[in-house]
Design a protein around this motif. Structure first.
Motif, PDB file in Angstrom:
ATOM      1  N   VAL A   1     -34.439  -4.130   9.788  1.00 55.33           N
ATOM      2  CA  VAL A   1     -35.454  -4.027   8.731  1.00 55.33           C
ATOM      3  C   VAL A   1     -36.782  -3.547   9.312  1.00 55.33           C
ATOM      4  O   VAL A   1     -37.433  -2.645   8.768  1.00 55.33           O
ATOM      5  N   THR A   2     -37.177  -4.133  10.432  1.00 59.32           N
ATOM      6  CA  THR A   2     -38.455  -3.778  11.055  1.00 59.32           C
ATOM      7  C   THR A   2     -38.475  -2.325  11.513  1.00 59.32           C
ATOM      8  O   THR A   2     -39.419  -1.575  11.210  1.00 59.32           O
ATOM      9  N   THR A   3     -37.447  -1.918  12.251  1.00 59.04           N
ATOM     10  CA  THR A   3     -37.417  -0.538  12.757  1.00 59.04           C
ATOM     11  C   THR A   3     -37.305   0.473  11.611  1.00 59.04           C
ATOM     12  O   THR A   3     -37.872   1.565  11.689  1.00 59.04           O
ATOM     13  N   SER A   4     -36.609   0.100  10.551  1.00 64.02           N
ATOM     14  CA  SER A   4     -36.492   0.999   9.395  1.00 64.02           C
ATOM     15  C   SER A   4     -37.836   1.182   8.707  1.00 64.02           C
ATOM     16  O   SER A   4     -38.192   2.301   8.298  1.00 64.02           O
ATOM     17  N   LEU A   5     -38.589   0.096   8.566  1.00 62.34           N
ATOM     18  CA  LEU A   5     -39.919   0.192   7.946  1.00 62.34           C
ATOM     19  C   LEU A   5     -40.872   1.013   8.811  1.00 62.34           C
ATOM     20  O   LEU A   5     -41.653   1.815   8.287  1.00 62.34           O
TER      21      LEU A   5
ATOM     22  N   ALA B   1     -43.884   5.962   9.590  1.00 64.14           N
ATOM     23  CA  ALA B   1     -44.218   7.031  10.538  1.00 64.14           C
ATOM     24  C   ALA B   1     -43.760   8.392  10.034  1.00 64.14           C
ATOM     25  O   ALA B   1     -44.479   9.394  10.159  1.00 64.14           O
ATOM     26  N   ALA B   2     -42.549   8.435   9.466  1.00 62.93           N
ATOM     27  CA  ALA B   2     -42.006   9.709   8.995  1.00 62.93           C
ATOM     28  C   ALA B   2     -42.845  10.286   7.859  1.00 62.93           C
ATOM     29  O   ALA B   2     -43.097  11.501   7.808  1.00 62.93           O
ATOM     30  N   PHE B   3     -43.315   9.434   6.943  1.00 64.91           N
ATOM     31  CA  PHE B   3     -44.145   9.937   5.853  1.00 64.91           C
ATOM     32  C   PHE B   3     -45.524  10.390   6.350  1.00 64.91           C
ATOM     33  O   PHE B   3     -46.124  11.317   5.801  1.00 64.91           O
ATOM     34  N   LEU B   4     -46.002   9.756   7.413  1.00 65.78           N
ATOM     35  CA  LEU B   4     -47.292  10.166   7.971  1.00 65.78           C
ATOM     36  C   LEU B   4     -47.219  11.570   8.571  1.00 65.78           C
ATOM     37  O   LEU B   4     -48.207  12.316   8.533  1.00 65.78           O
ATOM     38  N   VAL B   5     -46.069  11.920   9.143  1.00 62.21           N
ATOM     39  CA  VAL B   5     -45.941  13.218   9.831  1.00 62.21           C
ATOM     40  C   VAL B   5     -44.975  14.145   9.098  1.00 62.21           C
ATOM     41  O   VAL B   5     -44.427  15.069   9.689  1.00 62.21           O
ATOM     42  N   GLN B   6     -44.789  13.927   7.812  1.00 60.87           N
ATOM     43  CA  GLN B   6     -43.810  14.713   7.056  1.00 60.87           C
ATOM     44  C   GLN B   6     -44.121  16.211   7.076  1.00 60.87           C
ATOM     45  O   GLN B   6     -43.205  17.043   7.170  1.00 60.87           O
TER      46      GLN B   6
ATOM     47  N   ILE C   1     -36.132  11.254   4.032  1.00 66.53           N
ATOM     48  CA  ILE C   1     -36.720  10.041   4.605  1.00 66.53           C
ATOM     49  C   ILE C   1     -36.304   8.816   3.791  1.00 66.53           C
ATOM     50  O   ILE C   1     -35.903   7.780   4.340  1.00 66.53           O
ATOM     51  N   TRP C   2     -36.372   8.941   2.475  1.00 68.60           N
ATOM     52  CA  TRP C   2     -35.977   7.829   1.613  1.00 68.60           C
ATOM     53  C   TRP C   2     -34.495   7.474   1.813  1.00 68.60           C
ATOM     54  O   TRP C   2     -34.134   6.298   1.924  1.00 68.60           O
ATOM     55  N   ILE C   3     -33.647   8.486   1.857  1.00 69.53           N
ATOM     56  CA  ILE C   3     -32.205   8.237   2.000  1.00 69.53           C
ATOM     57  C   ILE C   3     -31.908   7.570   3.338  1.00 69.53           C
ATOM     58  O   ILE C   3     -31.152   6.597   3.412  1.00 69.53           O
ATOM     59  N   LEU C   4     -32.504   8.090   4.418  1.00 74.45           N
ATOM     60  CA  LEU C   4     -32.286   7.508   5.741  1.00 74.45           C
ATOM     61  C   LEU C   4     -32.758   6.052   5.781  1.00 74.45           C
ATOM     62  O   LEU C   4     -32.101   5.182   6.364  1.00 74.45           O
ATOM     63  N   PHE C   5     -33.889   5.796   5.157  1.00 72.23           N
ATOM     64  CA  PHE C   5     -34.436   4.441   5.116  1.00 72.23           C
ATOM     65  C   PHE C   5     -33.488   3.483   4.389  1.00 72.23           C
ATOM     66  O   PHE C   5     -33.159   2.397   4.894  1.00 72.23           O
ATOM     67  N   LEU C   6     -33.030   3.877   3.221  1.00 71.06           N
ATOM     68  CA  LEU C   6     -32.130   3.027   2.434  1.00 71.06           C
ATOM     69  C   LEU C   6     -30.796   2.819   3.144  1.00 71.06           C
ATOM     70  O   LEU C   6     -30.249   1.701   3.139  1.00 71.06           O
ATOM     71  N   ASP C   7     -30.287   3.872   3.748  1.00 71.65           N
ATOM     72  CA  ASP C   7     -29.004   3.752   4.468  1.00 71.65           C
ATOM     73  C   ASP C   7     -29.128   2.834   5.676  1.00 71.65           C
ATOM     74  O   ASP C   7     -28.189   2.103   6.010  1.00 71.65           O
ATOM     75  N   ALA C   8     -30.282   2.871   6.341  1.00 69.85           N
ATOM     76  CA  ALA C   8     -30.480   2.003   7.510  1.00 69.85           C
ATOM     77  C   ALA C   8     -30.483   0.530   7.114  1.00 69.85           C
ATOM     78  O   ALA C   8     -30.012  -0.333   7.865  1.00 69.85           O
ATOM     79  N   LEU C   9     -30.984   0.234   5.924  1.00 71.60           N
ATOM     80  CA  LEU C   9     -31.084  -1.157   5.483  1.00 71.60           C
ATOM     81  C   LEU C   9     -29.733  -1.789   5.159  1.00 71.60           C
ATOM     82  O   LEU C   9     -29.646  -3.019   5.020  1.00 71.60           O
TER      83      LEU C   9
END
Length: 483
Positions: free
Chosen positions: A88-92, A97-102, A120-128
């Motif tokens: 959860v922590t690494t995904s957040l 970070a990804a949105f900051l440097v998109q 970015i959204w898909i990768l985040f949700l899949d990681a969770l």
């Protein structure tokens, strides 16, 4: 229920949950190649290649570490909470970070930022959902695991079909659909479909997060990370072998043709999926048997027989796909502009057969607890992939990528065999295995390059191959059936 029967049932369900989604995704090939020009399909293929890499990075081997420590430690809840909160922590952190440097990412990979945001959204949700899915397996809940996986694919497939085939016509007739229809929005619709499927999957997995405590054991986490790191390296190496050729083609070919070339290559590459599906299903079905049979008196002899019959079936699939390749291409790739890359199909089919053989040969390092060799061999394969792509792409484009894939998997297969002889000798019947491989390659060459489209000759070659197998294996097959 007996342990063996339970193991068989769970293996079947997990295999179904892995193979069935891939079979359903086959339907996306004709859809994408029908709707998208080559350049746009090339862009989609590049993005999916990055998906593979970042999925590995965001999991960072924690799935495998979870299995190891969950079964090893008495306090399994602590493993659950530590690994869960770690992901959860690494995904957040990744998400922020990804949105900051998109914008920087979009410029670096030459992909519009609107697609980067969806990715970015898909990768985040899949990681969770990595640890929740892993927990389902550890808790022996295979049916729930399979159902959620299949629902994910069905939603993705259904939305792709809706957006790409029906939405435009519906928008002309109904104002409700006009509000969600955007012209020339096909690639975005593809990733929106993925995003919705990933969101629904996370919703179905949310009860997991109510099961874990708000505890984080830093000492345990360090031990898990130490175990997970080699898995991460092996995963990255395997990803390079699988998909990095698309990314390298994008960088090494002239910009005005790169995406077109990648689109044709990626589409024709998909015709090797029959070999991939067979090899995956076989591995998922037989791998538990390898471990459960490890202490048996005749284990090595049994492993040798299993590998031989894998080669028999794989060689038959190689010849069969080549014989009917022009029928398959019209079913799966209906846009003829993609067919320019058809000559790479035999190379990719053979490469995936080599990969399947490698997975069968890898039994030696799995049951002797020398799994680090799997990482070493994958890294060597990745090096071959990188070097050969760099050398060949500027001269022969994606044909060089196909050759690199074939060589990389061939080297991995041979390395596994030779190291296996040293650490866990298995009496493979090299004469028969080599004979079936050589015969299938020769028949494939004749069918593809000399008698292509001549189904009388092609089917005759298939019958001759099967006849050869029957004559050679008749006695052993009868013995196996009677045992």
């Amino acid at each position: 229920m007996s342990t063996f029967k339970k193991l068989f049932q769970q293996t079947f369900i997990y295999g179904l949950a892995t193979v069935l989604p891939r079979m359903l995704n086959v339907l996306l090939i004709p859809l994408y190649t029908h709707v998208l020009p080559k350049a746009e399909y090339g862009e989609v293929s590049i993005i999916f290649a990055y998906f593979v890499f970042f999925n590995v990075i965001l999991a960072y081997g924690m799935e495998t570490a979870f299995f190891r420590f969950y079964n090893k430690m008495k306090n399994s809840k602590e493993v659950l909470s530590t690994s869960g909160w770690s992901l959860v922590t690494t995904s957040l952190v990744f998400f922020a970070a990804a949105f900051l440097v998109q914008d920087f990412i979009a410029e670096m990979v030459n992909i519009p930022v609107k697609y980067i945001q969806l990715v970015i959204w898909i990768l985040f949700l899949d990681a969770l959902v990595i640890i929740p899915f892993t927990w389902l397996r550890a808790a022996e809940k295979p049916m729930r695991f399979a159902v959620i996986k299949i629902i994910n694919v069905c939603i993705n497939l259904g939305l792709n079909i809706f957006f790409l085939l029906f939405l435009e016509d519906l928008a002309l007739e109904n104002s409700v659909f006009q509000s969600i229809y955007v012209p020339d929005f096909e690639i975005s619709y593809i990733f929106i479909s993925n995003l919705v499927a990933s969101s629904v999957t996370l919703l179905m997995m949310l009860p997991f997060y109510f099961k874990i405590d708000f505890r984080f054991n830093s000492k345990l986490w360090k031990a898990m990370m130490s175990y997970a790191f080699p898995v991460l390296i092996a995963g990255l190496a395997f990803s390079i072998n699988e998909v990095f050729d698309r990314i390298m083609l994008d960088y090494l070919l002239p910009q005005n043709i790169a995406r077109d070339e990648i689109g044709a290559y990626a589409a024709c590459y998909k015709l090797a999926l029959f070999m991939t599906l067979f090899a995956t299903a076989f591995r998922l079905g037989i791998e538990p048997f390898f471990f459960s049979h490890a202490e048996a008196k005749n284990a090595q002899e049994t492993y040798a027989i299993i590998t031989k019959y894998f080669v028999v079936f794989g060689s038959f699939i190689l010849v069969a796909v080549i014989v009917f390749i022009d029928i398959l291409k019209e079913l799966l790739i209906q846009n003829s502009t993609y067919w320019e890359a058809m000559h790479i199909v035999p190379l990719i089919l053979l490469a995936n057969l080599f990969l399947g053989i490698y997975h069968n040969l890898s039994v030696w390092y799995k049951i002797t607890d020398r799994t680090r060799f799997g990482g070493y061999i994958s890294v060597v394969g990745a090096l071959f992939t990188l070097v050969l792509n760099i050398i060949l792409i500027p001269y022969i484009s994606y044909t060089g990528s196909a050759i690199a894939t074939l060589v990389a998997y061939g080297v991995m297969m041979l390395l596994s065999y030779f190291y296996g002889r040293k650490y866990y000798p298995i009496p493979y019947n090299l004469k028969k295995i080599g004979g079936y491989l050589v015969l299938s390659v020769l028949f494939s060459v004749f069918s593809f390059y000399v008698f292509r489209g001549n189904y009388f000759v092609g089917i005759s070659l298939l019958i001759v191959f099967l006849g050869t197998v029957y004559v050679s294996e008749r006695k052993q097959l009868i013995k196996i059936l009677q045992s």
